[in-house]
Scaffold this motif. Structure first.
Motif, PDB file in Angstrom:
ATOM      1  N   UNK A   1       0.826  -1.176  -0.054  1.00 27.97           N
ATOM      2  CA  UNK A   1      -0.189  -0.008  -0.106  1.00 27.97           C
ATOM      3  C   UNK A   1       0.843   1.277   0.022  1.00 27.97           C
ATOM      4  N   UNK A   2       0.444   2.510  -0.347  1.00 34.87           N
ATOM      5  CA  UNK A   2       1.087   3.595  -0.473  1.00 34.87           C
ATOM      6  C   UNK A   2       0.739   4.373   0.775  1.00 34.87           C
ATOM      7  N   UNK A   3       1.272   4.859   1.594  1.00 35.69           N
ATOM      8  CA  UNK A   3       1.239   5.760   2.711  1.00 35.69           C
ATOM      9  C   UNK A   3       1.213   7.071   2.638  1.00 35.69           C
ATOM     10  N   UNK A   4       0.260   7.802   3.064  1.00 35.40           N
ATOM     11  CA  UNK A   4       0.489   9.251   2.989  1.00 35.40           C
ATOM     12  C   UNK A   4       0.644   9.878   4.401  1.00 35.40           C
TER      13      UNK A   4
ATOM     14  N   UNK B   1       6.496   2.612   9.957  1.00 39.66           N
ATOM     15  CA  UNK B   1       5.323   1.492   9.661  1.00 39.66           C
ATOM     16  C   UNK B   1       5.232   0.940   8.511  1.00 39.66           C
ATOM     17  N   UNK B   2       5.454   1.843   7.513  1.00 45.73           N
ATOM     18  CA  UNK B   2       5.393   1.501   6.126  1.00 45.73           C
ATOM     19  C   UNK B   2       6.401   0.436   5.643  1.00 45.73           C
ATOM     20  N   UNK B   3       7.758   0.700   6.333  1.00 46.16           N
ATOM     21  CA  UNK B   3       8.593  -0.081   5.958  1.00 46.16           C
ATOM     22  C   UNK B   3       8.255  -1.552   6.682  1.00 46.16           C
TER      23      UNK B   3
ATOM     24  N   UNK C   1       5.891  -3.621   4.598  1.00 54.33           N
ATOM     25  CA  UNK C   1       6.100  -3.779   2.980  1.00 54.33           C
ATOM     26  C   UNK C   1       5.307  -2.872   2.081  1.00 54.33           C
ATOM     27  N   UNK C   2       5.146  -1.566   2.664  1.00 55.74           N
ATOM     28  CA  UNK C   2       4.698  -0.543   1.695  1.00 55.74           C
ATOM     29  C   UNK C   2       5.591   0.553   1.397  1.00 55.74           C
ATOM     30  N   UNK C   3       4.931   1.656   0.928  1.00 61.42           N
ATOM     31  CA  UNK C   3       5.985   2.714   0.749  1.00 61.42           C
ATOM     32  C   UNK C   3       5.100   3.835   0.862  1.00 61.42           C
ATOM     33  N   UNK C   4       6.071   4.902   1.194  1.00 58.14           N
ATOM     34  CA  UNK C   4       5.567   6.204   1.561  1.00 58.14           C
ATOM     35  C   UNK C   4       5.490   6.961   0.281  1.00 58.14           C
ATOM     36  N   UNK C   5       4.590   7.860   0.105  1.00 52.80           N
ATOM     37  CA  UNK C   5       4.018   8.486  -1.337  1.00 52.80           C
ATOM     38  C   UNK C   5       5.245   9.569  -1.264  1.00 52.80           C
ATOM     39  N   UNK C   6       5.878   9.641  -2.338  1.00 53.48           N
ATOM     40  CA  UNK C   6       6.737  10.864  -2.669  1.00 53.48           C
ATOM     41  C   UNK C   6       6.354  11.579  -3.834  1.00 53.48           C
TER      42      UNK C   6
ATOM     43  N   UNK D   1      -3.208   5.279   1.662  1.00 52.68           N
ATOM     44  CA  UNK D   1      -3.761   5.292   2.956  1.00 52.68           C
ATOM     45  C   UNK D   1      -3.127   6.214   3.852  1.00 52.68           C
ATOM     46  N   UNK D   2      -3.777   6.940   4.702  1.00 54.85           N
ATOM     47  CA  UNK D   2      -3.468   8.003   5.596  1.00 54.85           C
ATOM     48  C   UNK D   2      -3.411   7.337   6.791  1.00 54.85           C
ATOM     49  N   UNK D   3      -2.354   7.629   7.528  1.00 56.52           N
ATOM     50  CA  UNK D   3      -2.103   6.914   9.144  1.00 56.52           C
ATOM     51  C   UNK D   3      -2.414   8.448   9.727  1.00 56.52           C
TER      52      UNK D   3
END
Length: 300
Positions: free
Chosen positions: A190-193, A208-210, A213-218, A238-240
């Motif tokens: 998932x993409x994290x915002x 948390x994203x790491x 196994x997700x990624x933080x939006x660039x 997905x917003x945390x």
């Protein structure tokens, strides 16, 4: 005795406005009189406090330290007077810094209660990033801050509450079918915002994203939780979100699906932070109780 308390007030005021003329107007003194007072202090101390020019008055390196110490002295005098009157920090002005991810959701109820129970208190609130809050606390620009304690080493911390995290996603997202807590591992791919790097929240989300196994939006870094929520509602990822914000959104009805994040590390500690003086400021324990009480009401 020089410099006098009044002169210290002049020094701090000029440092905050950056302009002698504006400061003179705010303090209701003439500009020549204010300039003369500043020069008198510089002569007494044997140092230049400000670099004066067409762009204003900027503290010199030694001036920055003098301003910081002047603020501390003025705070101590304010505390002395408040202690004599028996009301601690609630008698006078309190400059309170707070994270933007907390302030708009925690403070309205707190401010109403303080106004009702302590009408003599003049509360000045500043919403700033984690880094700016720490600078404000160290320089004396802020009296106390509500923040994550690990970002303010060498200060006095009073634990307020522990926040869990929730995820927010578009209503048509595959994970929006349930309201049950969701395991971190389910967010793989998932993409994290999140907010920008000046905020502690961004580092928590990156961790948390790491692990998920997700990624933080660039492609998008929000400047507020509302902005992140809106991006999630539009399907950008997905917003945390911290629990106080999530609880506030859940009560008012929202444009996203909210699920609690089930993970032992998906928490953050929030504390009332103040300079590490020999004693905490009188009344700060009561302020901490009020903040805790309001947080409990929101999360119930």
């Amino acid at each position: 005795m020089r410099p006098t308390l009044r002169q210290l007030e002049y020094i701090v005021a000029v440092a905050e406005t950056g302009r002698i003329g504006l400061t003179a107007t705010q303090l209701n003194v003439s500009q020549p009189s204010l300039s003369a007072q500043l020069s008198a202090v510089e002569d007494d101390l044997g140092v230049a406090l400000f670099q004066r020019g067409r762009s204003g008055a900027k503290p010199t390196p030694i001036g920055d330290e003098i301003v910081r110490r002047a603020r501390q002295i003025l705070h101590e005098v304010q505390d002395l007077r408040a202690t004599a009157q028996g009301d601690g920090i609630f008698q006078g002005r309190l400059r309170l810094g707070v994270l933007p991810s907390i302030g708009p959701y925690l403070l309205p109820g707190v401010v109403r209660r303080l106004h009702r129970e302590h009408p003599s208190l003049r509360l000045v609130v500043r919403e700033e990033s984690t880094r700016d809050l720490d600078e404000g606390l160290r320089s004396g620009r802020l009296d106390m801050v509500i923040s994550t304690p690990e970002d303010h080493p060498g200060a006095r911390h009073t634990h307020l509450f522990t926040e869990r995290f929730w995820i927010a996603m578009a209503l048509d997202h595959p994970l929006a079918y349930s309201t049950e807590p969701v395991d971190l591992g389910v967010l793989k791919g998932q993409t994290f915002l999140t907010l920008g790097p000046k905020y502690r929240l961004s580092h928590i989300v990156a961790s948390l994203a790491a692990r998920a196994g997700g990624r933080v939006s660039d492609e998008y870094e929000g400047t507020s939780l509302n902005a992140i929520r809106l991006m999630a509602a539009g399907g950008a990822g997905i917003a945390v979100l911290p629990s106080i914000y999530a609880a506030t959104e859940a009560r008012r009805g929202t444009d996203v699906s909210l699920r609690e994040l089930k993970d032992a590390a998906a928490i953050r500690e929030i504390a009332l932070v103040q300079p590490l003086l020999p004693e905490p400021r009188s009344g700060s324990d009561l302020l901490a109780e009020i903040l805790c009480s309001e947080a409990n009401l929101i999360n119930d």
